[in-house]
Design a protein around this motif. Structure first.
Motif, PDB file in Angstrom:
ATOM      1  N   PHE A  63      -4.476 -22.813  13.003  1.00 26.23           N
ATOM      2  CA  PHE A  63      -4.859 -23.651  14.135  1.00 26.23           C
ATOM      3  C   PHE A  63      -4.332 -23.140  15.479  1.00 26.23           C
ATOM      4  N   ALA A  64      -3.081 -22.728  15.555  1.00 24.81           N
ATOM      5  CA  ALA A  64      -2.537 -22.248  16.839  1.00 24.81           C
ATOM      6  C   ALA A  64      -3.300 -21.025  17.352  1.00 24.81           C
ATOM      7  N   PRO A  65      -3.573 -20.007  16.520  1.00 24.99           N
ATOM      8  CA  PRO A  65      -4.382 -18.885  17.017  1.00 24.99           C
ATOM      9  C   PRO A  65      -5.802 -19.309  17.405  1.00 24.99           C
ATOM     10  N   HIS A  66      -6.348 -20.289  16.718  1.00 24.45           N
ATOM     11  CA  HIS A  66      -7.676 -20.805  17.051  1.00 24.45           C
ATOM     12  C   HIS A  66      -7.672 -21.432  18.447  1.00 24.45           C
ATOM     13  N   VAL A  67      -6.674 -22.241  18.734  1.00 27.90           N
ATOM     14  CA  VAL A  67      -6.567 -22.872  20.056  1.00 27.90           C
ATOM     15  C   VAL A  67      -6.342 -21.804  21.129  1.00 27.90           C
ATOM     16  N   ALA A  68      -5.546 -20.800  20.824  1.00 32.75           N
ATOM     17  CA  ALA A  68      -5.309 -19.718  21.786  1.00 32.75           C
ATOM     18  C   ALA A  68      -6.605 -18.961  22.078  1.00 32.75           C
ATOM     19  N   GLN A  69      -7.416 -18.741  21.058  1.00 33.97           N
ATOM     20  CA  GLN A  69      -8.703 -18.069  21.243  1.00 33.97           C
ATOM     21  C   GLN A  69      -9.611 -18.901  22.147  1.00 33.97           C
ATOM     22  N   GLU A  70      -9.629 -20.209  21.947  1.00 37.96           N
ATOM     23  CA  GLU A  70     -10.449 -21.076  22.785  1.00 37.96           C
ATOM     24  C   GLU A  70      -9.901 -21.136  24.211  1.00 37.96           C
ATOM     25  N   ALA A  71      -8.585 -21.152  24.368  1.00 37.35           N
ATOM     26  CA  ALA A  71      -7.981 -21.191  25.706  1.00 37.35           C
ATOM     27  C   ALA A  71      -8.326 -19.921  26.484  1.00 37.35           C
ATOM     28  N   ALA A  72      -8.399 -18.798  25.788  1.00 38.74           N
ATOM     29  CA  ALA A  72      -8.715 -17.531  26.452  1.00 38.74           C
ATOM     30  C   ALA A  72     -10.104 -17.561  27.085  1.00 38.74           C
ATOM     31  N   VAL A  73     -11.000 -18.340  26.516  1.00 40.57           N
ATOM     32  CA  VAL A  73     -12.346 -18.462  27.066  1.00 40.57           C
ATOM     33  C   VAL A  73     -12.298 -19.070  28.464  1.00 40.57           C
ATOM     34  N   LEU A  74     -11.355 -19.944  28.695  1.00 44.25           N
ATOM     35  CA  LEU A  74     -11.254 -20.650  29.979  1.00 44.25           C
ATOM     36  C   LEU A  74     -10.364 -19.941  30.994  1.00 44.25           C
ATOM     37  N   ASP A  75      -9.781 -18.813  30.609  1.00 45.90           N
ATOM     38  CA  ASP A  75      -8.840 -18.109  31.488  1.00 45.90           C
ATOM     39  C   ASP A  75      -9.425 -17.744  32.849  1.00 45.90           C
ATOM     40  N   GLY A  99     -29.537 -24.591  28.211  1.00 43.83           N
ATOM     41  CA  GLY A  99     -29.641 -23.303  27.530  1.00 43.83           C
ATOM     42  C   GLY A  99     -28.308 -22.579  27.517  1.00 43.83           C
ATOM     43  N   ARG A 100     -27.598 -22.671  28.622  1.00 42.36           N
ATOM     44  CA  ARG A 100     -26.268 -22.048  28.688  1.00 42.36           C
ATOM     45  C   ARG A 100     -25.278 -22.757  27.763  1.00 42.36           C
ATOM     46  N   VAL A 101     -25.330 -24.065  27.729  1.00 44.92           N
ATOM     47  CA  VAL A 101     -24.444 -24.808  26.822  1.00 44.92           C
ATOM     48  C   VAL A 101     -24.702 -24.375  25.380  1.00 44.92           C
ATOM     49  N   GLN A 102     -25.967 -24.254  25.005  1.00 44.12           N
ATOM     50  CA  GLN A 102     -26.304 -23.837  23.637  1.00 44.12           C
ATOM     51  C   GLN A 102     -25.835 -22.411  23.353  1.00 44.12           C
ATOM     52  N   ARG A 103     -26.016 -21.529  24.316  1.00 46.94           N
ATOM     53  CA  ARG A 103     -25.578 -20.135  24.130  1.00 46.94           C
ATOM     54  C   ARG A 103     -24.050 -20.045  24.047  1.00 46.94           C
ATOM     55  N   ILE A 104     -23.361 -20.828  24.862  1.00 46.35           N
ATOM     56  CA  ILE A 104     -21.893 -20.851  24.809  1.00 46.35           C
ATOM     57  C   ILE A 104     -21.440 -21.354  23.443  1.00 46.35           C
ATOM     58  N   ALA A 105     -22.045 -22.443  22.971  1.00 44.93           N
ATOM     59  CA  ALA A 105     -21.679 -22.994  21.661  1.00 44.93           C
ATOM     60  C   ALA A 105     -21.923 -21.978  20.552  1.00 44.93           C
ATOM     61  N   ALA A 106     -23.047 -21.295  20.603  1.00 47.74           N
ATOM     62  CA  ALA A 106     -23.359 -20.289  19.584  1.00 47.74           C
ATOM     63  C   ALA A 106     -22.357 -19.135  19.630  1.00 47.74           C
ATOM     64  N   ALA A 107     -22.002 -18.688  20.836  1.00 48.53           N
ATOM     65  CA  ALA A 107     -21.045 -17.586  20.977  1.00 48.53           C
ATOM     66  C   ALA A 107     -19.665 -17.990  20.470  1.00 48.53           C
ATOM     67  N   LEU A 108     -19.235 -19.212  20.772  1.00 50.04           N
ATOM     68  CA  LEU A 108     -17.933 -19.680  20.302  1.00 50.04           C
ATOM     69  C   LEU A 108     -17.905 -19.823  18.787  1.00 50.04           C
ATOM     70  N   THR A 109     -19.000 -20.337  18.222  1.00 55.87           N
ATOM     71  CA  THR A 109     -19.085 -20.471  16.763  1.00 55.87           C
ATOM     72  C   THR A 109     -19.049 -19.100  16.109  1.00 55.87           C
ATOM     73  N   ALA A 110     -19.798 -18.136  16.652  1.00 51.49           N
ATOM     74  CA  ALA A 110     -19.808 -16.784  16.089  1.00 51.49           C
ATOM     75  C   ALA A 110     -18.420 -16.150  16.159  1.00 51.49           C
ATOM     76  N   ALA A 111     -17.726 -16.321  17.291  1.00 55.36           N
ATOM     77  CA  ALA A 111     -16.376 -15.771  17.428  1.00 55.36           C
ATOM     78  C   ALA A 111     -15.431 -16.421  16.427  1.00 55.36           C
ATOM     79  N   SER A 112     -15.559 -17.722  16.263  1.00 57.74           N
ATOM     80  CA  SER A 112     -14.727 -18.450  15.309  1.00 57.74           C
ATOM     81  C   SER A 112     -15.014 -17.981  13.888  1.00 57.74           C
ATOM     82  N   ASP A 113     -16.298 -17.852  13.560  1.00 53.74           N
ATOM     83  CA  ASP A 113     -16.665 -17.394  12.215  1.00 53.74           C
ATOM     84  C   ASP A 113     -16.091 -16.008  11.940  1.00 53.74           C
ATOM     85  N   THR A 114     -16.115 -15.138  12.938  1.00 58.36           N
ATOM     86  CA  THR A 114     -15.562 -13.787  12.783  1.00 58.36           C
ATOM     87  C   THR A 114     -14.066 -13.848  12.513  1.00 58.36           C
TER      88      THR A 114
END
Length: 162
Positions: free
Chosen positions: A124-136, A27-42
């Motif tokens: 792409f570079a800002p996209h990777v930076a956004q994803e890296a920030a999730v793991l900070d 459930g957490r994996v699905q919620r994380i995926a949905a949140a990341l997709t929503a952030a990316s779409d935004t």
């Protein structure tokens, strides 16, 4: 208590006979995926792109060669119908081109246009930076362990990934 723990607690009240503990992970994996997709779409919306369209464009950029629509389906895990719809839109927007193969006229090849390549390179570079920030908030050791565990789980769920 997070949302997933509340869901498990609610099921424990309603169906104490069921072990719903897998929801704590999946459930957490699905919620994380949905949140990341929503952030990316935004982030991609001002460019007129969805995450799925961006995935298609980045698949072409990574490949460095024209791809058949079926290859795009394989590398993006999207359905053939979704790929066709995305290709139609991206073609109309001048970001990809469909051409026939010189060897087999039944084969369609998809390539990035110069405008498509420029767009991917810019985003792409800002996209990777956004994803890296999730793991900070994780240590390097925690990130490595999470990578290992998720790779193992992916192999269980989709053995063809390897």
């Amino acid at each position: 208590m997070d949302f997933t723990e509340r869901v498990v607690a609610q099921w424990a009240e309603r169906r104490p006979d069921l072990d719903v503990s897998p929801v704590l992970v999946l459930g957490r994996v699905q919620r994380i995926a949905a949140a990341l997709t929503a952030a990316s779409d935004t982030t991609l919306a001002p460019e007129g792109l969805t995450r799925g369209e961006f995935d298609l464009l980045t698949a072409l950029r990574r490949a460095g060669r024209p791809l058949r629509p079926s290859e795009i389906t394989t590398v993006t895990s999207a359905s053939g119908a979704a790929i066709t719809k995305r290709l139609d839109r991206l073609t109309r927007d001048g970001l990809v081109e469909r051409t026939g193969s010189d060897r087999d006229r039944r084969v369609v090849l998809v390539t990035l246009t110069p405008a498509g390549e420029e767009l991917v390179d810019r985003l792409f570079a800002p996209h990777v930076a956004q994803e890296a920030a999730v793991l900070d908030g994780l240590t390097p050791a925690e990130v490595a362990e999470l990578e290992r565990l998720l790779a193992h789980l992916l192999h269980v769920v989709d053995p063809q990934t390897y």
